[in-house]
Design a protein around this motif. Structure first.
Motif, short mmCIF file in Angstrom:
data_model
loop_
_atom_site.label_atom_id
_atom_site.label_comp_id
_atom_site.label_asym_id
_atom_site.label_seq_id
_atom_site.Cartn_x
_atom_site.Cartn_y
_atom_site.Cartn_z
N LEU A 20 -42.45 -92.91 -25.91
CA LEU A 20 -43.69 -92.22 -25.54
C LEU A 20 -43.51 -91.47 -24.23
O LEU A 20 -42.85 -91.96 -23.30
CB LEU A 20 -44.82 -93.24 -25.37
CG LEU A 20 -45.35 -93.91 -26.64
CD1 LEU A 20 -46.40 -94.94 -26.27
CD2 LEU A 20 -45.94 -92.87 -27.59
N PRO A 21 -44.09 -90.27 -24.10
CA PRO A 21 -44.02 -89.55 -22.83
C PRO A 21 -44.82 -90.29 -21.77
O PRO A 21 -45.68 -91.14 -22.09
CB PRO A 21 -44.64 -88.19 -23.17
CG PRO A 21 -45.46 -88.42 -24.39
CD PRO A 21 -44.78 -89.51 -25.15
N PRO A 22 -44.56 -90.02 -20.49
CA PRO A 22 -45.19 -90.78 -19.40
C PRO A 22 -46.71 -90.87 -19.46
O PRO A 22 -47.28 -91.95 -19.26
CB PRO A 22 -44.72 -90.04 -18.15
CG PRO A 22 -43.41 -89.44 -18.55
CD PRO A 22 -43.59 -89.05 -19.98
N VAL A 23 -47.39 -89.77 -19.72
CA VAL A 23 -48.86 -89.81 -19.73
C VAL A 23 -49.38 -90.69 -20.86
O VAL A 23 -50.40 -91.38 -20.71
CB VAL A 23 -49.43 -88.38 -19.81
CG1 VAL A 23 -50.95 -88.42 -19.98
CG2 VAL A 23 -49.08 -87.59 -18.57
N GLU A 24 -48.70 -90.71 -22.00
CA GLU A 24 -49.12 -91.59 -23.08
C GLU A 24 -48.89 -93.04 -22.73
O GLU A 24 -49.67 -93.92 -23.10
CB GLU A 24 -48.36 -91.23 -24.37
CG GLU A 24 -48.79 -89.90 -24.99
CD GLU A 24 -50.29 -89.89 -25.29
OE1 GLU A 24 -50.78 -90.87 -25.88
OE2 GLU A 24 -50.95 -88.89 -24.93
N ARG A 25 -47.82 -93.33 -21.99
CA ARG A 25 -47.60 -94.71 -21.52
C ARG A 25 -48.72 -95.15 -20.59
O ARG A 25 -49.14 -96.31 -20.59
CB ARG A 25 -46.25 -94.81 -20.80
CG ARG A 25 -45.07 -94.97 -21.74
CD ARG A 25 -43.78 -95.03 -20.96
NE ARG A 25 -43.01 -93.80 -21.12
CZ ARG A 25 -42.03 -93.44 -20.33
NH1 ARG A 25 -41.71 -94.18 -19.29
NH2 ARG A 25 -41.37 -92.32 -20.56
N LEU A 26 -49.19 -94.19 -19.77
CA LEU A 26 -50.29 -94.50 -18.86
C LEU A 26 -51.53 -94.93 -19.63
O LEU A 26 -52.29 -95.80 -19.19
CB LEU A 26 -50.60 -93.26 -18.00
CG LEU A 26 -51.78 -93.38 -17.02
CD1 LEU A 26 -51.52 -94.44 -15.98
CD2 LEU A 26 -52.04 -92.02 -16.36
N ASP B 189 -45.72 -105.41 -29.16
CA ASP B 189 -45.91 -105.03 -27.77
C ASP B 189 -44.70 -105.38 -26.94
O ASP B 189 -44.30 -104.64 -26.04
CB ASP B 189 -47.14 -105.76 -27.18
CG ASP B 189 -48.43 -105.22 -27.75
OD1 ASP B 189 -48.38 -104.23 -28.52
OD2 ASP B 189 -49.49 -105.78 -27.44
N PHE B 190 -44.07 -106.52 -27.25
CA PHE B 190 -42.91 -106.94 -26.48
C PHE B 190 -41.76 -105.95 -26.65
O PHE B 190 -41.11 -105.55 -25.69
CB PHE B 190 -42.46 -108.33 -26.92
CG PHE B 190 -41.24 -108.83 -26.18
CD1 PHE B 190 -41.32 -109.20 -24.85
CD2 PHE B 190 -40.01 -108.89 -26.81
CE1 PHE B 190 -40.21 -109.65 -24.17
CE2 PHE B 190 -38.89 -109.33 -26.14
CZ PHE B 190 -38.99 -109.71 -24.81
N ALA B 191 -41.56 -105.50 -27.90
CA ALA B 191 -40.49 -104.55 -28.15
C ALA B 191 -40.77 -103.23 -27.45
O ALA B 191 -39.88 -102.61 -26.88
CB ALA B 191 -40.31 -104.34 -29.66
N ILE B 192 -42.03 -102.80 -27.51
CA ILE B 192 -42.39 -101.55 -26.83
C ILE B 192 -42.17 -101.69 -25.34
O ILE B 192 -41.62 -100.82 -24.68
CB ILE B 192 -43.86 -101.18 -27.13
CG1 ILE B 192 -44.02 -100.84 -28.62
CG2 ILE B 192 -44.30 -100.00 -26.27
CD1 ILE B 192 -45.44 -100.60 -29.04
N SER C 163 -44.05 -109.52 -16.19
CA SER C 163 -44.15 -108.41 -17.15
C SER C 163 -42.87 -107.58 -17.07
O SER C 163 -42.05 -107.73 -16.16
CB SER C 163 -45.37 -107.54 -16.82
OG SER C 163 -45.12 -106.75 -15.67
N PRO C 164 -42.67 -106.65 -18.01
CA PRO C 164 -41.48 -105.78 -17.93
C PRO C 164 -41.43 -104.94 -16.66
O PRO C 164 -40.37 -104.44 -16.30
CB PRO C 164 -41.62 -104.89 -19.17
CG PRO C 164 -42.47 -105.67 -20.11
CD PRO C 164 -43.43 -106.42 -19.24
N THR D 165 -51.56 -96.12 -23.00
CA THR D 165 -51.41 -97.15 -24.04
C THR D 165 -50.50 -98.32 -23.69
O THR D 165 -50.67 -99.40 -24.25
CB THR D 165 -50.87 -96.51 -25.33
OG1 THR D 165 -49.56 -95.96 -25.07
CG2 THR D 165 -51.78 -95.39 -25.82
N ILE D 166 -49.54 -98.13 -22.78
CA ILE D 166 -48.58 -99.18 -22.49
C ILE D 166 -48.88 -99.88 -21.16
O ILE D 166 -49.05 -101.11 -21.11
CB ILE D 166 -47.14 -98.63 -22.47
CG1 ILE D 166 -46.79 -98.01 -23.82
CG2 ILE D 166 -46.14 -99.74 -22.10
CD1 ILE D 166 -46.78 -98.99 -24.97
#
Length: 231
Positions: A123-129, A3-6, A157-158, A131-132
């Motif tokens: 990851l595209p923006p919507v996928e980040r919304l 998770d940290f790397a992502i 946080s990042p 999962t990230i």
């Protein structure tokens, strides 16, 4: 991948947005010479000069040369990245035949900035919304009277110092990470969109969110003009 790397990978645009906010503060409020230096100083290009076909990440964009901020990027063909600027709300390129001076710098609060780069495979923006961003949220999203949802990020946080702002009915169209005004530095918003294999990043002042629907429509119109044949 951890998770940290992502998080680190997805947070790379944070630094760029904060730098832009700091520059914007100096330009808009206190440091006219900085705005002058940011303004293109090469041979002027007419605002109505024919668009250039520029391929980025295998995707072709038709770009008015006067909108290109970096003179070396004003050429057709394949490039890894281009940096653009348009007037707001007209969405036209700036008039580079009007030379900026330290005494009369351009008003960058009336400009929208666009960067187009080859996708880095993140990851595209919507996928980040999905999962990230939830991993770093400080709480549930709150929807205001203007219809936008706001999610705060955890301290440390990042995305520390930013807020996630979205149109809940269409987050794929209007999803932002925004900073708040800090002293003289104005709040800035960053909108990212994946177009096939190219990543588009749009930056604008947070104050524009008072009429966010017009901003959303303007971004759609602007990106549509760069990709008139769709895709």
């Amino acid at each position: 991948m951890s998770d940290f790397a992502i998080g680190r990978r997805q947070a790379r645009p944070v630094h760029r947005m904060l730098v832009l906010a700091a520059i914007g503060a100096g330009v808009i409020l206190t440091a006219a010479p900085v705005a002058y230096m940011l303004w293109p100083q090469a041979v002027p290009v007419a605002p109505d000069a024919p668009s250039l076909p520029i391929q980025i990440g295998g995707v072709t964009f038709n770009v008015p040369p006067a909108a290109i901020r970096v003179p070396v990027q004003r050429r057709p063909g394949t490039q890894g990245r281009i940096d653009l600027m348009f007037l707001w709300p007209s969405l036209t390129p700036p008039d580079l035949t009007t030379k900026a001076t330290p005494a009369a710098p351009p008003n960058l609060s009336e400009r929208i900035f666009v960067t187009i780069a080859a996708s880095d495979g993140s990851l595209p923006p919507v996928e980040r919304l999905k999962t990230i961003y939830p991993r770093y949220a400080a709480g549930a999203a709150v929807t205001g009277s203007d219809g936008l949802s706001v999610t705060n990020f955890k301290a440390g946080s990042p995305y520390h110092g930013e807020e996630l702002i979205a149109d809940p009915s269409a987050p794929e169209r209007f999803l932002l990470r925004c900073t708040r005004r800090t002293g003289a530095a104005p709040g800035m918003c960053l909108h990212e969109r994946r177009i096939m294999t190219a990543d588009v990043t749009v930056r604008f002042p947070r104050d524009w969110l008072t009429d966010w629907r017009a901003v959303a429509d303007g971004i759609d119109k602007l990106l549509g003009s760069l990709r008139p044949h769709g895709g």
